[in-house]
Design a protein around this motif. Sequence first.
Motif, PDB file in Angstrom:
ATOM      1  N   UNK A  58      24.033 139.177  88.855  1.00 11.11           N
ATOM      2  CA  UNK A  58      24.602 137.870  89.192  1.00 11.11           C
ATOM      3  C   UNK A  58      24.232 137.437  90.598  1.00 11.11           C
ATOM      4  N   UNK A  59      24.319 138.339  91.558  1.00 13.36           N
ATOM      5  CA  UNK A  59      24.037 137.980  92.951  1.00 13.36           C
ATOM      6  C   UNK A  59      22.562 137.634  93.149  1.00 13.36           C
ATOM      7  N   UNK A  60      21.695 138.267  92.374  1.00 14.46           N
ATOM      8  CA  UNK A  60      20.258 137.993  92.512  1.00 14.46           C
ATOM      9  C   UNK A  60      19.929 136.601  91.972  1.00 14.46           C
ATOM     10  N   UNK A  61      20.511 136.241  90.839  1.00 15.53           N
ATOM     11  CA  UNK A  61      20.189 134.975  90.192  1.00 15.53           C
ATOM     12  C   UNK A  61      20.940 133.789  90.790  1.00 15.53           C
ATOM     13  N   UNK A  62      21.964 134.034  91.566  1.00 16.24           N
ATOM     14  CA  UNK A  62      22.799 132.952  92.085  1.00 16.24           C
ATOM     15  C   UNK A  62      22.005 132.049  93.033  1.00 16.24           C
ATOM     16  N   UNK A  63      21.875 130.785  92.673  1.00 11.95           N
ATOM     17  CA  UNK A  63      21.228 129.798  93.512  1.00 11.95           C
ATOM     18  C   UNK A  63      19.719 129.808  93.500  1.00 11.95           C
ATOM     19  N   UNK A  64      19.098 130.610  92.648  1.00 12.57           N
ATOM     20  CA  UNK A  64      17.637 130.693  92.638  1.00 12.57           C
ATOM     21  C   UNK A  64      17.022 129.392  92.141  1.00 12.57           C
ATOM     22  N   UNK A  65      17.678 128.700  91.250  1.00 12.81           N
ATOM     23  CA  UNK A  65      17.140 127.447  90.726  1.00 12.81           C
ATOM     24  C   UNK A  65      17.331 126.268  91.661  1.00 12.81           C
ATOM     25  N   UNK A  66      18.041 126.450  92.743  1.00 12.98           N
ATOM     26  CA  UNK A  66      18.274 125.382  93.708  1.00 12.98           C
ATOM     27  C   UNK A  66      17.151 125.348  94.735  1.00 12.98           C
ATOM     28  N   UNK A  67      17.162 124.318  95.556  1.00 15.13           N
ATOM     29  CA  UNK A  67      16.176 124.228  96.630  1.00 15.13           C
ATOM     30  C   UNK A  67      16.461 125.311  97.670  1.00 15.13           C
ATOM     31  N   UNK A  68      15.424 125.723  98.377  1.00 13.55           N
ATOM     32  CA  UNK A  68      15.556 126.758  99.395  1.00 13.55           C
ATOM     33  C   UNK A  68      16.499 126.280 100.499  1.00 13.55           C
ATOM     34  N   UNK A  69      17.632 126.951 100.692  1.00 13.07           N
ATOM     35  CA  UNK A  69      18.579 126.503 101.712  1.00 13.07           C
ATOM     36  C   UNK A  69      18.077 126.746 103.133  1.00 13.07           C
TER      37      UNK A  69
END
Length: 82
Positions: A58-69
């Motif tokens: 879960x922690x690895x996949x969290x936010x991967x599809x979003x733009x690079x923060x």
Amino acid sequence: MALSYRARKRLSLLILLVGMPLYIVVAVNLVGLIDRPPIWLELVIYVALGVVWAIPFRAVFKGVGQADPDAQTKTEGQGPSA
């Protein structure tokens, strides 16, 4: 230790391209070791195995599809060329 966005993106790709197919092969072979259960039970087993594989990641996949923060927005110098 928190992973950077780039590291999480690469790790998630590795998990999906290498780990997921290996997990599928292992899961099908494990279910194949037991006698054929009723179809409803077999469906429940495969659905449960399909959800369980993602819980540790879960922690690895969290936010991967979003733009690079961490990426800076480049608004200066961009725009249509005249």
